[in-house]
Design a protein around this motif. Structure first.
Motif, short mmCIF file in Angstrom:
data_model
loop_
_atom_site.label_atom_id
_atom_site.label_comp_id
_atom_site.label_asym_id
_atom_site.label_seq_id
_atom_site.Cartn_x
_atom_site.Cartn_y
_atom_site.Cartn_z
N ILE A 290 38.88 48.87 44.57
CA ILE A 290 39.34 48.52 43.24
C ILE A 290 40.41 49.53 42.87
O ILE A 290 40.21 50.73 42.93
CB ILE A 290 38.18 48.55 42.22
N ARG A 291 41.58 49.01 42.49
CA ARG A 291 42.72 49.86 42.17
C ARG A 291 43.07 49.73 40.70
O ARG A 291 42.65 48.80 40.04
CB ARG A 291 43.92 49.47 43.04
N SER A 292 43.89 50.63 40.24
CA SER A 292 44.31 50.62 38.85
C SER A 292 45.01 49.31 38.51
O SER A 292 45.67 48.71 39.35
CB SER A 292 45.28 51.78 38.60
N SER A 293 44.87 48.89 37.26
CA SER A 293 45.53 47.68 36.80
C SER A 293 47.01 47.90 36.55
O SER A 293 47.75 46.97 36.31
CB SER A 293 44.87 47.20 35.50
N SER A 294 47.44 49.15 36.58
CA SER A 294 48.85 49.44 36.29
C SER A 294 49.37 50.56 37.19
O SER A 294 49.60 51.68 36.74
CB SER A 294 49.04 49.81 34.82
N GLU A 295 49.52 50.25 38.45
CA GLU A 295 50.13 51.17 39.39
C GLU A 295 51.08 50.38 40.28
O GLU A 295 51.04 49.16 40.29
CB GLU A 295 49.08 51.90 40.23
N VAL A 296 51.91 51.06 41.01
CA VAL A 296 52.81 50.39 41.94
C VAL A 296 52.04 50.19 43.24
O VAL A 296 51.58 51.15 43.86
CB VAL A 296 54.10 51.21 42.17
N TYR A 297 51.90 48.92 43.65
CA TYR A 297 51.16 48.59 44.87
C TYR A 297 52.07 48.48 46.07
O TYR A 297 51.64 48.57 47.20
CB TYR A 297 50.43 47.23 44.70
N GLY A 298 53.32 48.20 45.83
CA GLY A 298 54.28 48.00 46.91
C GLY A 298 55.57 47.46 46.33
O GLY A 298 55.83 47.60 45.14
N ALA A 299 56.36 46.84 47.20
CA ALA A 299 57.65 46.30 46.75
C ALA A 299 57.83 44.89 47.28
O ALA A 299 57.39 44.58 48.39
CB ALA A 299 58.79 47.18 47.23
N ALA A 300 58.44 44.05 46.46
CA ALA A 300 58.80 42.70 46.88
C ALA A 300 60.18 42.77 47.53
O ALA A 300 61.07 43.44 47.03
CB ALA A 300 58.82 41.78 45.68
#
Length: 176
Positions: free
Chosen positions: A24-34
């Protein structure tokens, strides 16, 4: 992670190592890039629709709730930092992550879809907007109840074999 803490008995029973569960990760973090047409735009933010509705309506405190109507109907009750197992057949879910917040969720599979069914399949209404006027034209249900369990019953029964039913009809039952 949190999921491994919640269900170690089930994991053991099924032979699933906790490391296989998603984190479970934060609802507001950078997960990656499109990439591609978006040219490396960051993907940063993740919240399910019911959870987003809870916080969009400022349901930040334990005890605050939000009901969302659409195809189905979903009620989320903020339970704060503690995992609260339901004693009544509701789901315990993560509402948001940063400082983790949990919720109880009651789910109904068919809500707005029942109005569509009345319009498209039975053709007893022309549009959804007229349902309010029709409902207000009578004092009560006359003992008639409609359970639109077209896809089974969700909370609190969780019966995938249940089907829709209408009960209490008499010769005097009419559209309204």
């Amino acid at each position: 992670g949190i999921l491994a803490d919640v269900a170690p008995t089930v994991l053991d029973l099924l032979g699933i190592p906790p490391s296989m569960l998603p984190r479970i990760r934060s609802s507001s973090e950078v997960y990656g890039a499109a990439h591609g047409a978006l040219g490396g735009a960051p993907v940063a933010g993740d919240l399910g629709d019911q959870q987003a509705a809870l916080f969009g309506q400022v349901g930040f405190e334990p005890g605050e709730a939000k009901n969302t109507y659409g195809t189905g109907c979903f009620l989320l009750l903020n339970t704060g930092k503690e995992i609260v197992p339901s004693k009544s057949g509701l789901l315990t879910t993560v509402a948001s992550r940063g400082e983790t917040c949990f919720a109880l969720e009651g789910s109904i599979a068919i809500a707005g879809a029942a109005v569509q069914w009345l319009r498209d399949n039975l053709k007893i209404i022309n549009n959804a907007a007229e349902t309010e006027e029709i409902a207000q034209s009578v004092d009560d249900t006359g003992g008639v109840y409609f359970v639109p369990a077209f896809n089974g019953l969700f909370a609190p029964h969780w019966d995938m074999y249940a089907r829709g039913t209408m009960v209490g009809m008499t010769r005097y039952t009419k559209r309204e």
